[in-house]
Design an enzyme around this catalytic site. Structure first.
Site, short mmCIF file in Angstrom:
data_model
loop_
_atom_site.label_atom_id
_atom_site.label_comp_id
_atom_site.label_asym_id
_atom_site.label_seq_id
_atom_site.Cartn_x
_atom_site.Cartn_y
_atom_site.Cartn_z
N HIS A 200 0.83 -1.21 0.00
CA HIS A 200 0.00 0.00 0.00
C HIS A 200 0.86 1.26 0.00
CE1 HIS A 200 -3.69 -2.21 1.90
NE2 HIS A 200 -3.60 -2.39 0.61
N ARG A 303 -9.88 -0.05 -12.55
CA ARG A 303 -10.20 -1.01 -11.49
C ARG A 303 -11.65 -0.77 -11.06
NH1 ARG A 303 -5.27 1.46 -9.64
NH2 ARG A 303 -3.47 0.06 -9.73
N ARG A 339 -10.99 -3.61 -16.27
CA ARG A 339 -10.80 -4.93 -15.66
C ARG A 339 -12.06 -5.31 -14.90
NH1 ARG A 339 -6.28 -5.30 -11.17
NH2 ARG A 339 -7.92 -4.32 -9.94
N GLU A 427 -1.33 -12.64 -15.33
CA GLU A 427 -0.81 -12.55 -13.96
C GLU A 427 -0.32 -13.90 -13.47
OE1 GLU A 427 -3.94 -9.68 -11.81
OE2 GLU A 427 -4.82 -11.21 -13.11
N ASN A 450 2.65 -7.09 -10.82
CA ASN A 450 2.71 -7.34 -9.37
C ASN A 450 2.45 -8.81 -9.07
OD1 ASN A 450 2.85 -4.57 -9.42
ND2 ASN A 450 0.85 -4.23 -8.50
N ASP A 451 1.33 -9.33 -9.56
CA ASP A 451 1.01 -10.73 -9.29
C ASP A 451 1.88 -11.68 -10.11
OD1 ASP A 451 -0.88 -10.93 -7.22
OD2 ASP A 451 -2.49 -10.27 -8.53
N ARG A 461 4.55 -11.08 -2.09
CA ARG A 461 4.97 -9.76 -2.54
C ARG A 461 4.94 -8.71 -1.43
NH1 ARG A 461 -0.25 -8.24 -6.38
NH2 ARG A 461 -1.28 -6.83 -4.93
N CYS A 498 0.03 -3.09 -17.10
CA CYS A 498 -0.70 -2.17 -16.22
C CYS A 498 -0.28 -2.33 -14.77
CB CYS A 498 -2.21 -2.37 -16.35
SG CYS A 498 -2.78 -4.03 -15.92
#
Length: 566
Positions: A200, A303, A339, A427, A450-451, A461, A498
């Protein structure tokens, strides 16, 4: 901790510590630290008389509602990632599991404040055991605990005091309410002992556009008040640098930032290869703010979770249509990539009632929610199609957490039936390995770095100990992206990124060299990316990409690319 070796590079600092770089830039100022956990002075032997327990439970319920409402109000006043994170925290504040445990303890005679502390610790211990995204929520739980207890005791709401002069905020970790509320004119950089590249803190630092370094194991040794620099490009924090040397470097960084702010697009390399520069948004307000910058060519990731989080029931098709139309209207005539709902894991839905999972990151999340509640996706696709009617936008719609060719084929049929453009998120490593077959079923893919990094490296992560493994510069991750990019170029279909990797100007060039032709990031990050791309050729990007893929480590990949691109 290392001494100040490399005097030019480290500006004569007496001490330099290393972390994981997540937001580029250079800042210099005094250290401020958040106050430690408040000592509420709770009496462990105190009990509530039987006749007062119902009133005590009501006090607890009211305090929780007040804290949750404050998070929701801040979410409403925020946009983009900040709003999404704060809304999720409001939901966690009202989570039935810990509220039920606290209420039971109060019924047994425990004072509300002590019951709150015990109940939160019980849930936090469970989250730590689950690992993954759930482990990161422990910081959020601790923040909720302190705010609820303060409310019960009539004390000021905990938080980070704003400094009188531009300062660097150093902390073990930061709660969403603290990070989202920062003033980037007064808190000019962030450094944390915990966290990872997609925590975050990192995500909101990107939105604020301030340098950020995370996972600094030795950060505790730097005292409040010390003058330090934060180098978000190299992942360094230096203590007591030479004022003249660091002053000159910061001035150069400001000039570079000013040059980036002057960039107006469109995205292309120095030799004319077009690269779409797009924005990540979460609602109408963030979309309008991104469009107002005048430098992005559309939305690369909308999102849609904000329409669903913190709700007792599924939003109607009409409600969703209104929310989606706000984003489409902000970019009418441009590209808008949406998404579908990425719920589950750390973003539970109250109205679905999914069972607790031993490993939520590998569980029923993203597109897999159709296994339990297929109508949610159907209704969302209907709302997206309705939102686009009467506009010049044909939505590009992608599903998260696609792992097989069959899943991609099934989703594409639903999207095409509603006259929209179908795509999927890459992902899961299996999707990257089968990129050629999946691209044969859809019209585009977007890589969620990220994933993809977390699943490729089998590394949480959010773990500071594993931050080096979850760095998107990992050569194994770049090799998978290379595979996807090659499949896209061979089939003439767009491959985008993204994930947070698209916000790194140097890595953005490497991604283009791997075949990526669309980059989407927080609006504050897109100008430096566009400026960097405009100064290099496609051949340079390809050379840097080959060098990075051929490296043995994330740090090695970064340095290999820098040697080519500067």
């Amino acid at each position: 901790m290392s001494g100040g070796v490399g005097m030019v590079e480290n500006f004569g600092a007496t001490t330099v510590v290393q972390g994981t770089p997540v937001v580029h830039g250079l800042a210099y100022g005094p250290v401020i630290r958040p106050a430690g956990r408040p000592d509420f002075g709770l009496d462990p032997e105190a009990t509530v008389p039987q006749e007062e327990r119902e009133a005590e439970a009501q006090r607890f319920t009211a305090a929780v509602a007040t804290v949750a409402d404050r998070f929701s109000a801040r979410a409403s006043a925020s946009t983009g990632s900040s709003a999404e994170v704060l809304s999720a925290t409001a939901t966690l504040a009202k989570d039935r599991a810990w509220n039920r445990a606290a209420t039971k303890a109060i019924a047994d005679g425990t004072p509300a404040a002590a019951a709150t502390v015990a109940a939160i610790e019980q849930i936090a211990e469970m989250f730590r055991g689950l690992g993954g995204l759930m482990a990161e929520r422990v910081t959020d739980l601790d923040d909720i605990r302190d705010r609820v207890v303060a409310e019960l005791l009539g004390l000021p709401e905990p938080g980070i005091p704003m400094p009188d002069e531009p300062s660097v905020l150093c902390a073990d970790d930061l709660a969403p309410a603290d990070t989202a509320g920062l003033d980037p004119q007064r808190v000019i950089a962030l450094a944390t002992r915990l966290g990872g590249p997609s925590s975050h803190t990192a995500i909101i630092a990107r939105q604020l556009g301030i340098p950020c370094v995370v996972a600094i194991a030795e950060l505790d040794s730097i005292a409040a008040g010390k003058q330090i620099f934060v180098d978000g490009t190299r992942g360094l924090v230096g203590v007591d640098p030479n004022p003249e040397a660091i002053g000159e470097a910061v001035q150069q960084a400001r000039e570079a930032a000013a040059a980036a702010e002057a960039w107006r697009g469109p995205g292309r390399t120095a030799d004319g290869t077009e690269v779409l520069i797009l924005a990540n948004v979460a609602d109408g307000a963030s979309a309008r703010a991104a469009a107002g910058l005048g430098i992005v060519e559309g939305v690369g990731l909308f999102r849609t979770e904000l329409a669903f989080l913190d709700r007792p029931d599924e939003p109607s098709v009409a409600e969703q249509t209104e929310l989606y139309r706000e984003v489409i209207d902000a970019f009418d005539g441009q590209k808008v990539v949406i998404r579908t709902l990425d719920a589950g894991s750390d973003k539970p839905l109250k109205f679905v009632g999914l069972p607790e999972e031993a490993n939520p990151s590998l569980g029923v999340r993203g597109n897999r929610i159709v296994l339990t509640a297929p109508q949610i996706r159907e209704h969302q696709l209907d709302a997206l199609a309705a939102a686009a009617r009467g506009t010049t936008v044909v939505p590009w719609v992608m599903a998260p957490m696609i792992a097989t060719v069959a899943e991609a084929r099934e989703f594409a049929a639903l999207v095409r039936a509603r006259e929209m453009v179908p795509g999927v998120m890459v992902e899961v490593p299996s999707a990257a390995v089968q990129a050629d077959k999946i691209l044969a079923e859809v019209d585009f893919v977007s890589i969620g770095t990220n994933d993809l990094t977390q699943y490729t490296m089998a590394a949480d992560r959010m773990s500071p100990e594993l931050a080096a493994l979850t760095d998107p510069w990992q050569p194994a991750v770049l090799a998978l992206i290379d595979r996807v990019g090659a499949a896209g170029l061979a089939q003439g279909k767009q491959v985008g990124v993204c994930g947070e990797a698209a916000a790194d100007p140097l890595l953005a060039c490497v991604l283009v060299g791997l075949g990526v032709r669309s980059l989407s990031a927080a609006p504050a990050a897109v100008a430096p990316v566009g400026l960097k791309l405009g100064g290099v050729t496609l051949d340079q990007c390809r050379e840097a990409a080959a060098a990075a893929v051929g490296a043995e480590s994330a740090a090695g990949a970064r340095e290999a690319a820098r040697a080519v691109l500067g």
